[in-house]
Design an enzyme around this catalytic site. Sequence first.
Site, PDB file in Angstrom:
ATOM      1  N   HIS A 143       0.126  -0.907   0.086  1.00  0.00           N
ATOM      2  CA  HIS A 143      -0.317   0.237  -0.210  1.00  0.00           C
ATOM      3  C   HIS A 143       1.140   0.955  -0.333  1.00  0.00           C
ATOM      4  CE1 HIS A 143       0.687  -1.357   4.410  1.00  0.00           C
ATOM      5  NE2 HIS A 143       1.233  -0.120   4.227  1.00  0.00           N
TER       6      HIS A 143
HETATM    7  N1  LIG Z   1      -7.326  -2.484   9.580  1.00  0.00           N
HETATM    8  C1  LIG Z   1      -6.537  -1.276   9.234  1.00  0.00           C
HETATM    9  N2  LIG Z   1      -7.293  -0.890   8.488  1.00  0.00           N
HETATM   10  C2  LIG Z   1      -7.340   0.204   7.160  1.00  0.00           C
HETATM   11  N3  LIG Z   1      -5.700   0.767   7.607  1.00  0.00           N
HETATM   12  C3  LIG Z   1      -5.101  -0.234   8.549  1.00  0.00           C
HETATM   13  C4  LIG Z   1      -5.753  -0.534   9.671  1.00  0.00           C
HETATM   14  N4  LIG Z   1      -4.683  -1.220  10.207  1.00  0.00           N
HETATM   15  C5  LIG Z   1      -3.925  -0.437  10.500  1.00  0.00           C
HETATM   16  N5  LIG Z   1      -3.558   0.297   9.053  1.00  0.00           N
HETATM   17  C6  LIG Z   1      -2.921   1.230   8.738  1.00  0.00           C
HETATM   18  O1  LIG Z   1      -2.533   0.964   8.384  1.00  0.00           O
HETATM   19  C7  LIG Z   1      -1.223   1.356   8.094  1.00  0.00           C
HETATM   20  C8  LIG Z   1       0.698  -0.172   7.721  1.00  0.00           C
HETATM   21  O2  LIG Z   1       1.148   0.946   8.341  1.00  0.00           O
HETATM   22  P1  LIG Z   1       2.579   0.574   7.053  1.00  0.00           P
HETATM   23  O3  LIG Z   1       2.423  -1.516   7.071  1.00  0.00           O
HETATM   24  O4  LIG Z   1       3.826   0.347   8.391  1.00  0.00           O
HETATM   25  O5  LIG Z   1       2.766   1.115   5.335  1.00  0.00           O
HETATM   26  C9  LIG Z   1      -0.134   2.421   9.195  1.00  0.00           C
HETATM   27  O6  LIG Z   1      -0.501   3.524   8.637  1.00  0.00           O
HETATM   28  C10 LIG Z   1      -2.163   1.703  10.150  1.00  0.00           C
HETATM   29  O7  LIG Z   1      -2.133   2.987  10.762  1.00  0.00           O
END
Ligand SMILES: Nc1ncnc2c1ncn2[C@@H]1O[C@H](COP(=O)(O)O)[C@@H](O)[C@H]1O
Length: 231
Positions: A143
């Site tokens: 993402h």
């Molecule tokens: N269930 C979820 N749905 C949407 N976003 C999420 C969820 N769990 C975590 N996040 C976000 O996903 C991102 C993952 O970060 P990263 O894997 O370090 O790029 C972080 O900004 C979290 O706040």
Amino acid sequence: MKRLQTNLEKKSKQLKLSASAAKAFSSDEEVNSSLATPKKFTSFLSLESSMKDEKIQVFKNEKFVCIKDKYPKAKIHFLLIPHGDTFPKLLKVADIIKLPKSVEILKEMKDISDKIINDKFPDDLKKKALCGFHSIQSMQPLHMHIISSDFQSDCLKNKKHWNSFNTDYFIKLGDLIQNLEEENDYFKSDKFNLNKQDLLKKYMDLPLKCNVCHVEQKNLPTLKRHILTHK
DNA sequence: GTTCTAGAAC
DNA sequence: GTTCTAGAAC
Ligand SMILES: Nc1ncnc2c1ncn2[C@@H]1O[C@H](COP(=O)(O)O)[C@@H](O)[C@H]1O
Ligand SMILES: [Zn+2]
């Protein structure tokens, strides 16, 4: 599973025990029931269910979906995620870099994120938008963050949160496209070597610096108060 | 990734 | 005593 947690919590609170100590009090029956319904270790590290949730979708086409980040680290924080059958399974930024069409895909993501920023960001935050990847990401699938650089959010709670967006741990979309078209050294240079997780993790330990004036701040609460002075 | 909290730092 | 960080558990 939920009931087990609740019970353990109660026990540990009553007895003022650590969670691990409280576990020693759990009955065999409870242990067995938790084994009977094994939860995938990674289930809480998946964005899949959020991606399907129309309420938090910001944009969607055949190739990409954009959702609101569940724990936004700024006033506006979205995630742009390749989905569907167009791409092979993409778990991390290295996976996209390795694709033969990486630059083409990343430029498509640039076009879409520009449009999302234009359509969904309030005017005063459009110019503060940042797009990019965490060089080590916890959640999957792959993402890209689209975030406003105010970083004013109760969900921004620790040094790792700050440094993950404000050091070279954060791979900006524009820098990545440029690098792939020119030096193409994301797996070679020390600075960005995506093969060397230990080096990348060191970015998390760098001192906290304001992203506007670059003055070092002694801890996170101080930094959070400081950035408000740049309003 | 988040939550919770023990123990360090102040 | 209160604030803050960091690591275990999920
Ligand atoms: N269930 C979820 N749905 C949407 N976003 C999420 C969820 N769990 C975590 N996040 C976000 O996903 C991102 C993952 O970060 P990263 O894997 O370090 O790029 C972080 O900004 C979290 O706040
Ligand atoms: Zn500043």
